[in-house]
Design an enzyme around this catalytic site. Sequence first.
Site, PDB file in Angstrom:
ATOM      1  N   SER A  98     -40.898  -8.020  13.522  1.00 25.68           N
ATOM      2  CA  SER A  98     -41.610  -7.700  12.295  1.00 25.68           C
ATOM      3  C   SER A  98     -41.328  -6.272  11.818  1.00 25.68           C
ATOM      4  O   SER A  98     -40.194  -5.954  11.468  1.00 25.68           O
ATOM      5  CB  SER A  98     -43.112  -7.940  12.505  1.00 25.68           C
ATOM      6  OG  SER A  98     -43.808  -7.899  11.300  1.00 25.68           O
ATOM      7  N   ASP A 128     -28.339  -0.975   8.976  1.00 23.07           N
ATOM      8  CA  ASP A 128     -27.613  -1.203   7.729  1.00 23.07           C
ATOM      9  C   ASP A 128     -27.139   0.086   7.076  1.00 23.07           C
ATOM     10  O   ASP A 128     -26.139   0.088   6.351  1.00 23.07           O
ATOM     11  CB  ASP A 128     -28.490  -1.973   6.734  1.00 23.07           C
ATOM     12  CG  ASP A 128     -28.502  -3.468   7.013  1.00 23.07           C
ATOM     13  OD1 ASP A 128     -27.920  -3.887   8.042  1.00 23.07           O
ATOM     14  OD2 ASP A 128     -29.094  -4.219   6.217  1.00 23.07           O
ATOM     15  N   LYS A 165     -38.493 -12.001  12.974  1.00 19.66           N
ATOM     16  CA  LYS A 165     -39.645 -12.283  12.111  1.00 19.66           C
ATOM     17  C   LYS A 165     -39.431 -11.562  10.789  1.00 19.66           C
ATOM     18  O   LYS A 165     -39.605 -10.356  10.681  1.00 19.66           O
ATOM     19  CB  LYS A 165     -40.949 -11.828  12.760  1.00 19.66           C
ATOM     20  CG  LYS A 165     -42.185 -12.097  11.888  1.00 19.66           C
ATOM     21  CD  LYS A 165     -43.460 -11.673  12.599  1.00 19.66           C
ATOM     22  CE  LYS A 165     -44.685 -11.962  11.734  1.00 19.66           C
ATOM     23  NZ  LYS A 165     -44.776 -11.075  10.564  1.00 19.66           N
TER      24      LYS A 165
END
Length: 505
Positions: free
Chosen positions: A295, A306, A320
């Site tokens: 999460s 990224d 999640k």
Amino acid sequence: MNVTGKSLKRVLLSLVIFCILISGVGIAYAEEVEIEDKGISYSDYFKGIFDMAEDRYKGEVTRKQMIEGALKGIFDTMDSYTVYYTMEEAQAFFTDINGSYTGIGVVMSEVDGKILIDRVYSSSPAEEAGIKSGDVIVEVDGKSIENFSLDEVAGLIKGPKGTKVVIGVLRDGADKIIKFEVTRREIILNPVTYKIDGDIGYIKLEMFNSNASKAMEEALRQMDKKNITKIILDLRDNPGGDVNQAVSIARMFVKNGLITKLDFKSESQIDEVYYSNLKELKYKLAVLVNEWSASASEILAGAIQDTASGTLVGSKTFGKGKVQNLYPILTPEAVEKYEKETGEIFVNGYELMGKYGIYPSDDEVIGWLKITTGEYYTPNGRMIDGVGLEPDIYVENSPEGKYKVLEGIKKLRKVTKPSLNTESEDVLNAESILAVLGYDVGTPDNLMDEKTVRAVAQFQKDCGLYSYGVLDFATQQALNDKLDELILMKDRDSQYEKAVELLKN
């Protein structure tokens, strides 16, 4: 902890977990929807069900219990993250997210019917009184807690701020009860621990509660004082929490640009996009993740990965990618009351507050709903629900189960030289060590049978010893040495070691 009335207002203004202030977003108004076009409304249908249950059920049940059961049933049909909480269940949930509660400052678990102190918080009333990790609770205020559940014991220990409770414990297997008088007070749950190892800083973040970003700022201040620029951020076993906290922490590590985007289903709930304004990376960062990093942990880790703001080390994360909001659900009586006042039907207390500034009292909220409202995306547009994040450097920590049997294994005594059909404790220990090493001995059982003899012979061959299947003294010493190595491996953190190696290069 009360979570409605005045505290509901506080929740609205400062808690609002997982994403953003509701701004009128919530559960749809109750509607008179026909069932199979036969003119029967859902409200009439469920009233008929409740009436039938009350009339026919030979037992004790209240309408409130039936309503709560119905609510749980409705939301159990949705994903595993959507949950209806009773008021009692909600209090425990809010404690985790708020990061504070009134108590003595311990974490307890139930092991083999005993209530064990797992952790004592630093500077807590329990620590000041002398309670230690490993103590077994046997009394609360002079009352034996034998056969009490963990929840029941927690209920006895809880109480108003400033009041006292006497905890009776057994320590180190002793028979004599030690009693501690502890004064309850507000406990601040700090989810961050840190240390400095040479020129590398290590920060463990256990969850994203309301104290997370401030605690992280303090940890980084300490790093900056020591001129530490290499950081290991440990997100392993971190289940997530407040998205706002994750974003605040991301802004400390992620370079200028997108952190995450939250995409909601409801048109009345505006999608959220979060950015970092960090112009220059301050730290060389390695982030530890595993299968229980979930999460909000994945929002932070995904943004770091990224944007190339750090390196993920460990195993694939939980996966999640869904976002939940929390809403107070009004009682049927409150719904009827406020319909008369406003002319509208509200089941979501936040909608009532947002539109009319009316704050329901404690007894007007039947429970709380945590419901999946949207999804989040990483800066590169990845939606990782059910997929997880693949680490940049994969390192699997040694599974605990493999080494759990080591706890009962003793070193071989080198007194006799067991051979075929010998029965002894040394044979059992030898078989246990060989089993952990991967040799086929069947089930360790004290007996030096043919399978054990073959395993010993193969072990001897692998170690460059005379291979004849007898547990001679040289073989016993080699097995003892292997046991020492296994114990060291059990305590090693290979993921952490890889992160240190990465930062030193």
